[in-house]
Design an enzyme around this catalytic site. Structure first.
Site, PDB file in Angstrom:
ATOM      1  N   LYS A   1     -13.207  -4.544  10.614  1.00  0.00           N
ATOM      2  CA  LYS A   1     -13.816  -3.157   9.542  1.00  0.00           C
ATOM      3  C   LYS A   1     -15.554  -3.108  10.554  1.00  0.00           C
ATOM      4  O   LYS A   1     -15.730  -2.307  10.233  1.00  0.00           O
ATOM      5  CB  LYS A   1     -13.749  -3.848   8.141  1.00  0.00           C
ATOM      6  CG  LYS A   1     -12.183  -3.941   7.884  1.00  0.00           C
ATOM      7  CD  LYS A   1     -12.440  -4.752   6.160  1.00  0.00           C
ATOM      8  CE  LYS A   1     -10.687  -4.782   5.673  1.00  0.00           C
ATOM      9  NZ  LYS A   1     -11.177  -6.181   4.766  1.00  0.00           N
TER      10      LYS A   1
ATOM     11  N   VAL B   1       0.566  -1.139   0.496  1.00  0.00           N
ATOM     12  CA  VAL B   1      -0.312   0.290  -0.365  1.00  0.00           C
ATOM     13  C   VAL B   1       0.812   1.178  -0.084  1.00  0.00           C
ATOM     14  O   VAL B   1       0.925   2.187  -0.831  1.00  0.00           O
ATOM     15  CB  VAL B   1      -1.048   0.000   1.099  1.00  0.00           C
ATOM     16  CG1 VAL B   1      -1.306   1.389   0.830  1.00  0.00           C
ATOM     17  CG2 VAL B   1      -1.661  -1.437   1.370  1.00  0.00           C
TER      18      VAL B   1
ATOM     19  N   GLY C   1      -5.929  -4.235  -2.574  1.00  0.00           N
ATOM     20  CA  GLY C   1      -5.187  -4.383  -3.720  1.00  0.00           C
ATOM     21  C   GLY C   1      -4.402  -2.890  -3.163  1.00  0.00           C
ATOM     22  O   GLY C   1      -5.031  -1.514  -3.032  1.00  0.00           O
TER      23      GLY C   1
ATOM     24  N   LYS D   1      -6.140  -1.188   9.146  1.00  0.00           N
ATOM     25  CA  LYS D   1      -7.140  -1.838  10.296  1.00  0.00           C
ATOM     26  C   LYS D   1      -7.551  -2.054  11.794  1.00  0.00           C
ATOM     27  O   LYS D   1      -7.938  -1.449  12.385  1.00  0.00           O
ATOM     28  CB  LYS D   1      -8.230  -2.319   9.215  1.00  0.00           C
ATOM     29  CG  LYS D   1      -7.658  -3.870   8.580  1.00  0.00           C
ATOM     30  CD  LYS D   1      -7.847  -4.165   7.443  1.00  0.00           C
ATOM     31  CE  LYS D   1      -6.800  -5.223   7.205  1.00  0.00           C
ATOM     32  NZ  LYS D   1      -6.556  -5.472   6.243  1.00  0.00           N
TER      33      LYS D   1
ATOM     34  N   GLU E   1      -9.774   5.946   5.593  1.00  0.00           N
ATOM     35  CA  GLU E   1     -10.959   5.858   4.363  1.00  0.00           C
ATOM     36  C   GLU E   1      -9.757   4.788   3.885  1.00  0.00           C
ATOM     37  O   GLU E   1     -11.191   3.572   3.773  1.00  0.00           O
ATOM     38  CB  GLU E   1     -10.511   6.962   3.540  1.00  0.00           C
ATOM     39  CG  GLU E   1     -11.950   6.438   2.393  1.00  0.00           C
ATOM     40  CD  GLU E   1     -13.361   6.366   2.668  1.00  0.00           C
ATOM     41  OE1 GLU E   1     -13.911   7.243   3.096  1.00  0.00           O
ATOM     42  OE2 GLU E   1     -13.610   5.877   2.534  1.00  0.00           O
TER      43      GLU E   1
ATOM     44  N   ASP F   1     -10.686 -10.197   9.896  1.00  0.00           N
ATOM     45  CA  ASP F   1     -10.245  -8.757   9.265  1.00  0.00           C
ATOM     46  C   ASP F   1     -11.928  -8.609   9.355  1.00  0.00           C
ATOM     47  O   ASP F   1     -11.624  -6.797   9.004  1.00  0.00           O
ATOM     48  CB  ASP F   1      -9.791  -9.355   7.969  1.00  0.00           C
ATOM     49  CG  ASP F   1      -9.965  -8.322   7.302  1.00  0.00           C
ATOM     50  OD1 ASP F   1      -8.684  -6.949   7.129  1.00  0.00           O
ATOM     51  OD2 ASP F   1     -10.146  -7.670   6.278  1.00  0.00           O
TER      52      ASP F   1
END
Ligand code: HSE
Length: 399
Positions: free
Chosen positions: A200, A12, A297, A100, A124, A196
């Site tokens: 979230k 990322v 991704g 996260k 975000e 995960d």
């Protein structure tokens, strides 16, 4: 010119640099903000990388540079990301993140520190990858009382379930393929056990309620026990099986849970296939609105990170408000949530099953011998448990 530092030059982080460099002109034209990647913090060196001269190994170099006003934290994990983020915010440097784990664990504390130091903490990219969902919740939907959020929030498990459904494949075989394709983590436990997605939905629930829904209070069940026979029953009923993260504010209480669920084929979430994510938000005035896109991704997630960088650069010297108090929200026991159940029962005693679940619909499939299933009426899970106790239940999926 806004000087930006990137913590962590992995998937990322390198994506965020790529977005800032490739779209520099577009960003400046649209927003009036010129971004300069001033530093990249990583333990590794990157010889030959166009950014190799920006790489530093000591966080102090960045923290001590007063010109750096915005930091992208793309390290992942709680530590040392927490320490670095806290230090940066205390120095009045805004931080944005895709992390996260850290947001779910320390979100309200970091937001408080940002507020006390006239800077911002934005995240975000921590939910739904590149899908805009947090800013819509915090801005466009502020006139709404949020009644429910239901989402496919994990791309890896959605890929696995899509392949199991389309190809009749086994869980273990598809997981192997997902790992080969680089979708699943090396240790895929957080994906396949629903942790995960649990983090979230804890973040989204906290933002919907303005108080902390702790990840530990989210009941979580993964997809490891779903079999091709479950898909055969679902098909016979015209339903899909998806891993759904859900936050529901009802008369019976506030619920937050992650479980495999049967969805009507007409549900907008049933159409979310492969590694894509989808989030369905129900407001008391608007009704349903749906957010769909690439939930994971490199460039998709990086795009959301850079969107936050631009917001923070535009708002230098002030705090972008995010209502999320540290006070814990009351989360009800998931056993009090009402729903239907698809119950697989061993043997052939349909009469006994229907006596336990009056009004239930019996289903049989060629793929399974010496068993049948019943799709029950709506009832609380504690009542379902009591009724199911006398039957030879093989498995149950909620609807
Ligand atoms: N492992 C995660 C997923 C990555 O599959 O959705 C994005 O958070």
């Amino acid at each position: 010119m806004a000087k930006v530092a990137v913590f962590g030059y992995g998937t990322v982080g390198s994506g965020a640099v790529e977005v800032m460099v490739k779209n520099a002109e577009e960003i400046a034209k649209k927003t009036g903000v010129s971004l300069e990647v001033a530093y990249i913090l990583d333990l590794r060196d990157f010889p030959g990388d166009p950014m190799e001269d920006k790489v530093v190994h000591d966080v102090e170099v960045i923290l001590n540079d007063p010109e750096v006003k915005v930091i992208c934290e793309t390290m992942g994990g709680v530590n040392p990301a927490y320490t670095f983020t806290k230090r940066a915010l205390e120095l009045g440097k805004s931080v944005c993140t895709s992390n996260k784990e850290l947001v779910a664990a320390k979100g309200p504390e970091l937001l408080e520190i940002a507020k006390a130091n006239n800077c911002s903490y934005l995240f975000e990219a921590s939910v739904g990858g590149g899908i805009p969902i947090i800013r819509p919740l915090l801005t466009c939907l502020t006139a709404e009382k949020i009644e429910a959020i239901q989402g496919i929030l994990n791309g890896t498990t959605n890929y696995i379930l899509t392949k199991m459904s389309d190809e009749g494949a086994d869980f273990a075989d598809v997981l192997k393929k997902a790992q080969e394709l680089g979708y699943a983590e090396k240790d895929p436990t957080a994906d396949v056990e629903g942790h995960d997605a649990g983090r979230k939905i804890a973040i989204l629930s906290s933002l919907a309620m303005g108080q902390t829904v702790s990840y530990d209070d989210v009941y979580t069940e993964g997809i490891t026990k779903i079999t091709p026979v479950d898909f055969a029953y679902a098909r016979a009923l015209g339903l899909q099986i998806k891993l759904i993260a859900m936050s529901k504010m009802t008369e019976d209480g506030n619920f937050a849970l992650v479980t495999p669920r049967l969805l009507d084929a007409k549900s907008p979430l049933a159409c979310v296939q492969d590694v894509f994510n989808g989030i369905l938000v129900t407001g008391n005035m608007l009704g349903d609105s749906m957010y769909y896109g690439k939930g994971a991704g490199k460039l998709a997630t990086a795009s959301a990170v850079v969107g936050d960088v631009i917001e923070e650069a535009k708002n230098e010297g002030r705090t972008i408000p995010v209502l999320w108090k540290a006070e814990k929200a009351a989360v009800s026991n998931y056993k009090d949530l009402s729903q239907q159940y698809l119950v697989r029962i061993a043997g052939t005693d349909e009469a006994a099953a229907l006596a336990a679940f009056p009004g239930g619909k019996v289903v049989k499939v060629a793929e399974a011998d010496n068993e049948f299933a019943v799709l029950t009426e709506n009832m609380k899970e504690c009542d379902y448990d009591a009724k199911a106790a006398g039957l030879s239940v093989i498995s149950m999926i909620r609807m």
